[in-house]
Write an enzyme that holds these catalytic residues in place. Structure first.
Site, PDB file in Angstrom:
ATOM      1  N   GLY A  22       9.308  -1.665   0.624  1.00  0.00           N
ATOM      2  CA  GLY A  22       7.965  -1.113   0.792  1.00  0.00           C
ATOM      3  C   GLY A  22       7.569  -0.146  -0.305  1.00  0.00           C
ATOM      4  O   GLY A  22       6.628   0.632  -0.152  1.00  0.00           O
ATOM      5  N   LYS A  53       4.666  -3.084  -2.365  1.00  0.00           N
ATOM      6  CA  LYS A  53       3.319  -2.568  -2.618  1.00  0.00           C
ATOM      7  C   LYS A  53       2.629  -3.265  -3.795  1.00  0.00           C
ATOM      8  O   LYS A  53       1.437  -3.508  -3.751  1.00  0.00           O
ATOM      9  CB  LYS A  53       3.388  -1.072  -2.943  1.00  0.00           C
ATOM     10  CG  LYS A  53       3.484  -0.184  -1.720  1.00  0.00           C
ATOM     11  CD  LYS A  53       2.112   0.089  -1.147  1.00  0.00           C
ATOM     12  CE  LYS A  53       2.124   1.039   0.023  1.00  0.00           C
ATOM     13  NZ  LYS A  53       2.973   0.657   1.144  1.00  0.00           N
ATOM     14  N   ASP A 129      -1.096   2.148   5.350  1.00  0.00           N
ATOM     15  CA  ASP A 129      -0.662   3.381   4.678  1.00  0.00           C
ATOM     16  C   ASP A 129      -1.323   3.476   3.303  1.00  0.00           C
ATOM     17  O   ASP A 129      -1.682   2.466   2.705  1.00  0.00           O
ATOM     18  CB  ASP A 129       0.863   3.423   4.542  1.00  0.00           C
ATOM     19  CG  ASP A 129       1.434   2.210   3.823  1.00  0.00           C
ATOM     20  OD1 ASP A 129       0.898   1.104   4.010  1.00  0.00           O
ATOM     21  OD2 ASP A 129       2.414   2.361   3.056  1.00  0.00           O
ATOM     22  N   ASP A 130      -1.470   4.718   2.841  1.00  0.00           N
ATOM     23  CA  ASP A 130      -1.992   5.012   1.506  1.00  0.00           C
ATOM     24  C   ASP A 130      -3.328   4.337   1.219  1.00  0.00           C
ATOM     25  O   ASP A 130      -3.514   3.689   0.178  1.00  0.00           O
ATOM     26  CB  ASP A 130      -0.965   4.604   0.429  1.00  0.00           C
ATOM     27  CG  ASP A 130       0.319   5.409   0.565  1.00  0.00           C
ATOM     28  OD1 ASP A 130       0.393   6.266   1.460  1.00  0.00           O
ATOM     29  OD2 ASP A 130       1.256   5.187  -0.218  1.00  0.00           O
ATOM     30  N   TYR A 174       0.784   8.359   8.923  1.00  0.00           N
ATOM     31  CA  TYR A 174       2.093   7.836   9.315  1.00  0.00           C
ATOM     32  C   TYR A 174       3.179   8.897   9.300  1.00  0.00           C
ATOM     33  O   TYR A 174       4.359   8.603   9.417  1.00  0.00           O
ATOM     34  CB  TYR A 174       2.490   6.642   8.430  1.00  0.00           C
ATOM     35  CG  TYR A 174       2.412   6.914   6.945  1.00  0.00           C
ATOM     36  CD1 TYR A 174       3.426   7.570   6.275  1.00  0.00           C
ATOM     37  CD2 TYR A 174       1.292   6.525   6.215  1.00  0.00           C
ATOM     38  CE1 TYR A 174       3.350   7.819   4.922  1.00  0.00           C
ATOM     39  CE2 TYR A 174       1.201   6.764   4.855  1.00  0.00           C
ATOM     40  CZ  TYR A 174       2.229   7.413   4.212  1.00  0.00           C
ATOM     41  OH  TYR A 174       2.145   7.665   2.873  1.00  0.00           O
ATOM     42  N   ASP A 240      10.577   5.770  -5.763  1.00  0.00           N
ATOM     43  CA  ASP A 240       9.446   5.288  -6.569  1.00  0.00           C
ATOM     44  C   ASP A 240       8.498   6.403  -7.000  1.00  0.00           C
ATOM     45  O   ASP A 240       7.627   6.176  -7.822  1.00  0.00           O
ATOM     46  CB  ASP A 240       8.667   4.181  -5.823  1.00  0.00           C
ATOM     47  CG  ASP A 240       8.169   4.607  -4.458  1.00  0.00           C
ATOM     48  OD1 ASP A 240       8.469   5.744  -4.041  1.00  0.00           O
ATOM     49  OD2 ASP A 240       7.471   3.812  -3.802  1.00  0.00           O
ATOM     50  N   ASN A 268      13.379   2.331   3.376  1.00  0.00           N
ATOM     51  CA  ASN A 268      12.629   1.890   2.191  1.00  0.00           C
ATOM     52  C   ASN A 268      13.361   2.511   1.002  1.00  0.00           C
ATOM     53  O   ASN A 268      13.125   3.653   0.654  1.00  0.00           O
ATOM     54  CB  ASN A 268      11.198   2.438   2.289  1.00  0.00           C
ATOM     55  CG  ASN A 268      10.360   2.103   1.073  1.00  0.00           C
ATOM     56  OD1 ASN A 268      10.514   1.036   0.481  1.00  0.00           O
ATOM     57  ND2 ASN A 268       9.470   3.010   0.691  1.00  0.00           N
TER      58      ASN A 268
HETATM   59  C1  GDL Z   1       4.691   6.191   0.878  1.00  0.00           C
HETATM   60  C2  GDL Z   1       4.470   4.729   0.989  1.00  0.00           C
HETATM   61  C3  GDL Z   1       5.612   3.916   0.429  1.00  0.00           C
HETATM   62  C4  GDL Z   1       6.309   4.608  -0.737  1.00  0.00           C
HETATM   63  C5  GDL Z   1       6.811   5.933  -0.214  1.00  0.00           C
HETATM   64  C6  GDL Z   1       7.617   6.753  -1.209  1.00  0.00           C
HETATM   65  C7  GDL Z   1       4.948   4.712   3.423  1.00  0.00           C
HETATM   66  C8  GDL Z   1       4.531   4.269   4.786  1.00  0.00           C
HETATM   67  N1  GDL Z   1       4.180   4.350   2.379  1.00  0.00           N
HETATM   68  O1  GDL Z   1       3.912   6.935   1.345  1.00  0.00           O
HETATM   69  O2  GDL Z   1       5.085   2.681   0.036  1.00  0.00           O
HETATM   70  O3  GDL Z   1       7.363   3.843  -1.208  1.00  0.00           O
HETATM   71  O4  GDL Z   1       5.712   6.707   0.161  1.00  0.00           O
HETATM   72  O5  GDL Z   1       6.901   7.012  -2.373  1.00  0.00           O
HETATM   73  O6  GDL Z   1       5.913   5.409   3.289  1.00  0.00           O
END
Ligand code: GDL
Length: 696
Positions: A22, A53, A129-130, A174, A240, A268
Site C-alpha cells: 500500500g 498507490k 485514504d489520502d 484512518y 516511502d 504496509n
Molecule cells: C499513508 C498511506 C500509505 C503510505 C503510508 C506511509 C495509509 C492508509 N495510507 O498515509 O499509502 O504508504 O501513509 O507513508 O496509510
C-alpha cells in the site's frame, strides 16, 4: 496472565493477517508478489491486500479496465495466491476524482471490480485514504457529508459484488490524529460506523499514520465508534516517506492483548521487497503468539513486557532465517567456491571433466584470489540495529550516538596526559572499532551470494557507511589536536563530503540542522505582543481576515465559502463588545485577532442565519479568532481566548460559541485542544460549518 480461551465477540471470525502493498513508489513485480505468497504460507499468514498507490489502474486511472496482457498476469497472480492459501484482496482507490453522485461513475467502479472478479478474485477493498476532503458542488447537493457519499458507494459496490466474505473499507480519517475533534466525537467516523453495512471491515492505522504504539484502549475507543473491530493497516515498517530510511527492526509496541480485539493486521512495509524479511517474519510471530506461544516469565513490575511475544526473540528468529536466505544464490552463474578449493575437491573427484576454463589457480608469488568472509548473524543484528524502527534506534546506534556526543563534548581532553585524556583516547578507539564493524559488515554484505537482497539494501547501506565514515574521520581529526585530516578539510571536496542535494543544503541552513527541534526552536524564538483592539486597527484586522479568507478559498478549490456569523465582526461592520477585542503582533506586524460579542444576535441577524433559541440561550455570546499561518505558537491564541472568555463571563453571559469551517483543521484542532469548547449540534447549519460552544 491466562491464555484467552476463545475469541471475544469484537474480533470474531477469521483473523486477517498479512501484508498490504500500500505504499507510494515502484510497485512490486509479479514474481516478488508470488514469492511473498510462498513466504506468507510458510510463516502462517493468510492475506495480501493489493493496493500499490502508484499503480496506474489502482488509483490514478481507476476507471480503466485491464488489457488482455495485464489480465493474464493478474489471473496468474490471483491463482498463485490461492495455491498458497493466501486471500488476495483487490483494492481500488477512486477517491482522487470520483463524483459520487454520478451514476456513470458508480457503474465504472462496478465494471472495474466485476472485471477483477472474473479474474478469480473474491475479496475486495475500496480505499479513500489520502484524498481531498472537500466534495464537488454536485456531490454536496446529493449527500449530506463526505462520509455519507463514501458509505453509499461502498455499500452499493459491496452488494453488487454479492457481499464478499472479505471486503475492506479505508476511511479518509484512518487514524486518531485525523479525527476532529476526537475519535469518539468525529462525525465522519460516527457516520461510517452507523451506515457502513456490518459485513464490511474498516482499516485503521492507529493513533497516527505511522503509529509508535497501539494501545488496547485506543482500539476499544475506535471500535465503539466504528461498531466493529478494525483491521490494522500498520505503517510501522513503511519507508516511502523518507528516502534515507529502511525499517529492519521487529514488529513492536502492539501488545498481543490486541489480537482478540481486532479483525486483523496487515503490514504496509518497506518499498524494497527483499528488505521486508524481518517486517513480515516478526509480524507472523506476533500473530501466532496467542495460539502458539506459552506465556513467558515476565519480570514483576515490567509493564512493557508482553507475556506472549518478545520483539527481541522474534527478531533473532527472523534474522537467523534471513541469514540462510542471504547465503543462497539467487541467480544462475552466481558465486562458486574459490578456485583453490575447487582444485582440492577435484582431487577427490577424478571423474570431474567440466573444469571451467575461466577458473583461475594462483601461482606462487601471485596475488591470492579475493575471498570474502561469509556474512554472520552478528552482521545482520548490526544491520537491523542501524535501521531499527521509526521511533527507536537499535542499541548499537544509540551507543554510537552517545559515544560521539561524549567525544565531542570532551574534546579538550584529547591529548592531555591525564586520566581524562586516557579515557578520551580509549573511547575514541572504541568508537573507531564500532565504525569499522559497520564497514566490515558492509563488505561482507556486498559479497553475499543473494544479490536481490543486496541490491534492495544497497543504497541504504552505502548511505550509512558514508555517514559513519564522516563521523569516524571527525573523531580522528579531534584526536589529532584538532588538526582535521586533509580528507575532511579539502578545499574542493568530492560530493560525498557534502551530501543530500537541495534537501541536504536546506537541512544545513535551518536551525537545529532541520531536525525535529526545528519547530520547537521556531516556537521559542518568536515574541508576540497582545494588546486591546483600538479603532485604528480596523484596516489591519480586515487585512488578516481577508488573507485568511483567501487561504480558505484556496483550500476549498476556489469555491465560494458559506459566510460565517462572525464575518461582520471581522470585517469591521459590527463593533466588538467592550473589553472583548484583542489583537496580536509579531515583529512583522499584526498577525491575529480575537473579537467577541457578548450578545450574538446582531451578527446573526446580519447574515440571516437561523439559530435555535435553546442554543442561543445556552451560548448567547460569539467569539472569533484568526491567526495568520506564520504564527506557529498556539500560546498567543490561547492567551487571547482566555482573556476574552473571562471578559464575556464578567458581562454575565452563560456561554459562548464560535463557528469554524470543516476545512479549517488548524482552528478546529486549536479549539478542540482547549478543552472548554465542545461541538454543538445545530439544525440547519450549512454542511461545511462546525459550531463549538463553551459554557462559562
Ligand atoms: C499513508 C498511506 C500509505 C503510505 C503510508 C506511509 C495509509 C492508509 N495510507 O498515509 O499509502 O504508504 O501513509 O507513508 O496509510
Amino acid at each position: 496472565m491466562s491464555k484467552p480461551k476463545s475469541q471475544p465477540p469484537t474480533g470474531a471470525g477469521r483473523f486477517i493477517c498479512g501484508v498490504v502493498e500500500g505504499f507510494y513508489g515502484r510497485p512490486w513485480t509479479m514474481e516478488q508478489r508470488t514469492e511473498l505468497f510462498k513466504r506468507e504460507q510458510k510463516w502462517g499468514l493468510n492475506a495480501y491486500l493489493y493496493a500499490p498507490k502508484d499503480d496506474y489502474k489502482h488509483r490514478m486511472y481507476w476507471r480503466d479496465l485491464y488489457s488482455a496482457e495485464e489480465a493474464e498476469q493478474l489471473i496468474a497472480l490471483i491463482s498463485a495466491a490461492k495455491q498458497h492459501n493466501v486471500d488476495f484482496i483487490y483494492a481500488i482507490s477512486p477517491g482522487l476524482d470520483i463524483t459520487f453522485s454520478n451514476p456513470k461513475e458508480v457503474a465504472a467502479l462496478k465494471r472495474k471490480l466485476d472485471q477483477v472478479k472474473e479474474f478469480g478474485c473474491s475479496s475486495f477493498s475500496v480505499l479513500f485514504d489520502d484524498v481531498e476532503r472537500e466534495m464537488c458542488a454536485a456531490d454536496k447537493r446529493a449527500f449530506s457529508s463526505f462520509a455519507h457519499a463514501q458509505v453509499a458507494i461502498t455499500n452499493d459496490v459491496y452488494q453488487h459484488l454479492g457481499e464478499p466474505e472479505t471486503f475492506l473499507f479505508c476511511p479518509t480519517d484512518y487514524c486518531a490524529r485525523f479525527c476532529t475533534p476526537t475519535v469518539s466525537q468525529s462525525s465522519y467516523l460516527n457516520t461510517v460506523g452507523q451506515k457502513l453495512l456490518p459485513g464490511i471491515d474498516i482499516l485503521w492505522t492507529g493513533p497516527k499514520v505511522v503509529s509508535h504504539k497501539i494501545s488496547v484502549e485506543s482500539i476499544e475507543e475506535v471500535s465503539a465508534v466504528l461498531r466493529r473491530a478494525p483491521v490494522i493497516w500498520d505503517n510501522i515498517h513503511a519507508n516511502d516517506y523518507d528516502p534515507q530510511r529502511l525499517i529492519l527492526g521487529p514488529y513492536k509496541d502492539r501488545p498481543t492483548e490486541l489480537i482478540p480485539k481486532l479483525k486483523g493486521v496487515l503490514t504496509n512495509p518497506n518499498c524494497e521487497f527483499y528488505s521486508n524479511f524481518v517486517a513480515i517474519h516478526t509480524l507472523a510471530t506476533w500473530c501466532k503468539a496467542l495460539t502458539d506461544g506459552e506465556p513467558r516469565d515476565v519480570e514483576m513490575g515490567d509493564e512493557e513486557q508482553d507475556p506472549y511475544y518478545s520483539p527481541q526473540k522474534a527478531l533473532m528468529l527472523a534474522l537467523t532465517d534471513w541469514l540462510e536466505e542471504f547465503m543462497s544464490t539467487d541467480q544462475p552463474g552466481g558465486p562458486r567456491p574459490p578456485a583453490r578449493l575447487k582444485k582440492e575437491c577435484s582431487d577427490e573427484e577424478p571423474m570431474q571433466t567440466d573444469i571451467d576454463e575461466s577458473s583461475y589457480v594462483t601461482g606462487p608469488d601471485e596475488n591470492p584470489l579475493y575471498t570474502a568472509e561469509p556474512l554472520t548473524l552478528d552482521d545482520l543484528k548490526l544491520l537491523s540495529d542501524l535501521f531499527y524502527l521509526p521511533y527507536e534506534h537499535g542499541t548499537t546506534t544509540i551507543t554510537m550516538l552517545q559515544e560521539l556526543d561524549w567525544l565531542k563534548n570532551h574534546r579538550q581532553a584529547t591529548t592531555a596526559e591525564t586520566d581524562q585524556g586516557a579515557e578520551w583516547r580509549l573511547r575514541a578507539q572504541q568508537f573507531d572499532n564500532m565504525c569499522e564493524a559497520v564497514v566490515q559488515m558492509f563488505n561482507r554484505l556486498s559479497n553475499a551470494p543473494n544479490r536481490s537482497i543486496l541490491y534492495d539494501l544497497y543504497n541504504y547501506i552505502c548511505d550509512i557507511k558514508s555517514g559513519v565514515g564522516l563521523a569516524q574521520a571527525y573523531v580522528k581529526a579531534l584526536g589529532s589536536e584538532g588538526q582535521a585530516s586533509t580528507e575532511v578539510m579539502e578545499d574542493d571536496p568530492e560530493p560525498w563530503r557534502f551530501r543530500g542535494a537541495l534537501s541536504g543544503e536546506f537541512q544545513r541552513m535551518l536551525p537545529g540542522h532541520g531536525n525535529r527541534d526545528l519547530f520547537r526552536q521556531a516556537l521559542m524564538t518568536a515574541v508576540y505582543c497582545i494588546r486591546p483592539y483600538c479603532p485604528e486597527d480596523k484596516t489591519e484586522v480586515q487585512k488578516v481576515f481577508r488573507e485568511m479568507q483567501r487561504a480558505g478559498d484556496a483550500k476549498s478549490s476556489m469555491m465560494a465559502q458559506t459566510p460565517l456569523i462572525s464575518d461582520s465582526l471581522s470585517a469591521g461592520e459590527l463593533l466588538p463588545s467592550p473589553q472583548c477585542a484583542l489583537v496580536v503582533e509579531d515583529d512583522i506586524g499584526m498577525c491575529g485577532y480575537a473579537l467577541a460579542l457578548t450578545d450574538a444576535k446582531p451578527a446573526i441577524a446580519k447574515i440571516q442565519r437561523a439559530v435555535s433559541e435553546p442554543v442561543l440561550k445556552e451560548f448567547p455570546s460569539l467569539v472569533v479568532l484568526q491567526m495568520l499561518p506564520r504564527v506557529t505558537d498556539p500560546s498567543a491564541a490561547k492567551c487571547m481566548i482566555g482573556r476574552l472568555l473571562s471578559s464575556i463571563r464578567s458581562s454575565g453571559s452563560k456561554g459562548v460559541f464560535c463557528e469554524l469551517r470543516h476545512s479549517d483543521r488548524r482552528m478546529i484542532n486549536f479549539f478542540s485542544k482547549l478543552g472548554s469548547f465542545k461541538p454543538i449540534q445545530m439544525d440547519g447549519l450549512p454542511q461545511d460549518i462546525l459550531t463549538m460552544g463553551a459554557s462559562l
